[in-house]
Design a protein around this motif. Structure first.
Motif, PDB file in Angstrom:
ATOM      1  N   VAL A 142       0.922  -0.927  -0.054  1.00 26.15           N
ATOM      2  CA  VAL A 142       0.026  -0.038  -0.366  1.00 26.15           C
ATOM      3  C   VAL A 142       1.065   0.736   0.207  1.00 26.15           C
ATOM      4  N   GLN A 143       2.035   1.292   1.326  1.00 30.14           N
ATOM      5  CA  GLN A 143       2.949   2.392   0.244  1.00 30.14           C
ATOM      6  C   GLN A 143       3.379   2.604  -0.338  1.00 30.14           C
ATOM      7  N   VAL A 144       3.773   2.104  -0.487  1.00 29.46           N
ATOM      8  CA  VAL A 144       4.648   1.929  -2.406  1.00 29.46           C
ATOM      9  C   VAL A 144       3.298   2.560  -3.485  1.00 29.46           C
ATOM     10  N   SER A 145       2.464   1.696  -3.445  1.00 27.83           N
ATOM     11  CA  SER A 145       1.473   1.891  -4.500  1.00 27.83           C
ATOM     12  C   SER A 145       0.480   3.582  -4.275  1.00 27.83           C
ATOM     13  N   ARG A 146       1.120   4.061  -2.703  1.00 27.61           N
ATOM     14  CA  ARG A 146       1.136   5.571  -2.429  1.00 27.61           C
ATOM     15  C   ARG A 146       1.723   6.044  -3.680  1.00 27.61           C
ATOM     16  N   GLU A 147       3.041   5.572  -3.340  1.00 28.64           N
ATOM     17  CA  GLU A 147       4.071   6.733  -3.598  1.00 28.64           C
ATOM     18  C   GLU A 147       3.837   6.876  -5.499  1.00 28.64           C
ATOM     19  N   ALA A 148       3.701   5.845  -6.132  1.00 29.35           N
ATOM     20  CA  ALA A 148       3.253   5.625  -7.457  1.00 29.35           C
ATOM     21  C   ALA A 148       2.605   6.424  -7.508  1.00 29.35           C
ATOM     22  N   ARG A 202       4.078  -0.595 -13.831  1.00 26.00           N
ATOM     23  CA  ARG A 202       2.732  -1.527 -13.234  1.00 26.00           C
ATOM     24  C   ARG A 202       2.856  -0.731 -12.149  1.00 26.00           C
ATOM     25  N   LEU A 203       4.058  -0.437 -11.587  1.00 27.61           N
ATOM     26  CA  LEU A 203       3.298   0.062 -10.564  1.00 27.61           C
ATOM     27  C   LEU A 203       2.863   2.010 -10.625  1.00 27.61           C
ATOM     28  N   VAL A 244      13.189   7.773 -12.561  1.00 24.74           N
ATOM     29  CA  VAL A 244      12.107   8.509 -10.994  1.00 24.74           C
ATOM     30  C   VAL A 244      11.043   6.977 -10.839  1.00 24.74           C
ATOM     31  N   ARG A 245      11.698   6.874  -9.199  1.00 28.48           N
ATOM     32  CA  ARG A 245      11.175   5.438  -9.133  1.00 28.48           C
ATOM     33  C   ARG A 245      10.485   5.721  -7.766  1.00 28.48           C
ATOM     34  N   PRO A 246       9.518   4.984  -7.349  1.00 28.77           N
ATOM     35  CA  PRO A 246       8.707   4.902  -5.667  1.00 28.77           C
ATOM     36  C   PRO A 246      10.118   5.031  -4.821  1.00 28.77           C
ATOM     37  N   GLN A 247       9.716   5.446  -4.218  1.00 21.88           N
ATOM     38  CA  GLN A 247      10.842   5.403  -2.928  1.00 21.88           C
ATOM     39  C   GLN A 247      11.722   4.206  -2.469  1.00 21.88           C
ATOM     40  N   SER A 248      10.008   3.771  -2.341  1.00 18.39           N
ATOM     41  CA  SER A 248       9.791   2.286  -1.924  1.00 18.39           C
ATOM     42  C   SER A 248      10.009   1.123  -2.015  1.00 18.39           C
TER      43      SER A 248
END
Length: 276
Positions: free
Chosen positions: A64-70, A205-206, A270-274
């Motif tokens: 959920v956390q990574v999805s929010r960052e994405a 895909r994220l 550029v990528r989700p930090q987590s």
């Protein structure tokens, strides 16, 4: 007694049949593209990957956390790149989307005319990746992120179709990592760039809001398992050898990628930090 029309039919029929033959010859039906492996030969995704993270677990919270960052990348160039990476089709003709996403990493374009063996490797292994993902997807039927968070994806035209399909594991992720392993074998001098592209291809895909992080983590494992199986297939081995020759010929003639690789590389950083 002979029917009056019998003689006429006898005279017309040869011409009619010949005409049908000419029409059929002029309008060939394209052969259906298949994977290299029979279904019984593809990796058993149900046996090889665990169930997706259960609600309330640390793994589920990380998803959920990574999805929010994405989601924060919506409207950016990285989001636009995720849309490009979502297209895994292989139409005949120059520079098809599928596989040519690796053009910069490979250092040359991939198409059905100038690199038919590489084209075949990527197109057919894509079929095998889909076959690998299917059983686990159907077994777990995990809801996709956009179904849960109600946020848009980078491919709104696919949302209705994908809504009822399982998110876990990622079929794009399996294909992307299988492609990375295959291309690194045919062009080992470009291996680092190719592996990096395999990772960020799946991370698209994220960014697209189509998959959870654990979907693509397990996809990498299944992609590796798939390539191991492919190496025991004679047709794959023949295409692999021919692909190495195509690479050598392309390098000798100075062919390169037609994409803006510097710009693409900057976007893909550029990528989700987590993200794992």
């Amino acid at each position: 007694m002979t029917h009056p029309g019998t003689a006429l039919i006898a005279r017309i029929s040869p011409f009619f049949l010949a005409t049908l033959s000419l029409i059929a010859a002029a309008s060939p039906v394209a052969a259906k593209v298949t994977g290299y492996l029979e279904q019984a030969q593809v990796p058993d995704s149900i046996a090889l990957v665990p169930a997706p993270p259960a609600a309330g677990t640390v793994s589920a919270a990380l998803d959920v956390q990574v999805s929010r960052e994405a989601l924060a990348l919506r409207g950016t160039e990285r989001f636009a790149q995720a849309n490009l990476d979502a297209d895994d089709s292989f139409p005949k003709g120059p520079l098809p989307p599928g596989g040519n996403q690796f053009s910069c990493a490979l250092g040359m374009d991939v198409d059905s005319t100038r690199t038919p063996a590489i084209f075949s490797l990527l197109q057919r292994s894509r079929r095998d990746a889909s076959a690998t993902a299917g059983p686990a997807k159907n077994q777990h039927l995990r809801q996709r992120p956009y179904v849960v968070n109600a946020a848009p994806t980078c491919t709104p035209e696919e949302e209705d179709k994908k809504r009822e399909t399982g998110s876990y594991p990622s079929g794009h992720g399996i294909a992307g990592w299988a492609w990375a392993l295959i291309l690194a074998e045919v062009a080992p001098e470009r291996a680092d760039a190719i592996f990096a592209r395999g990772r960020n291809y799946a991370e698209s895909r994220l960014v697209c809001n189509m998959h959870w992080p654990s979907d693509i983590v397990q996809a990498r494992f299944l992609g590796a398992a798939l390539v191991a199986r492919l190496h025991d297939n004679p047709e794959f081995q023949a295409d692999l050898l021919a692909a190495k020759r195509e690479i050598a010929a392309a390098r000798a003639t100075g062919r390169s990628s037609s994409r803006d690789c510097a710009a693409e590389e900057a976007v893909l950083q550029v990528r989700p930090q987590s993200a794992l």
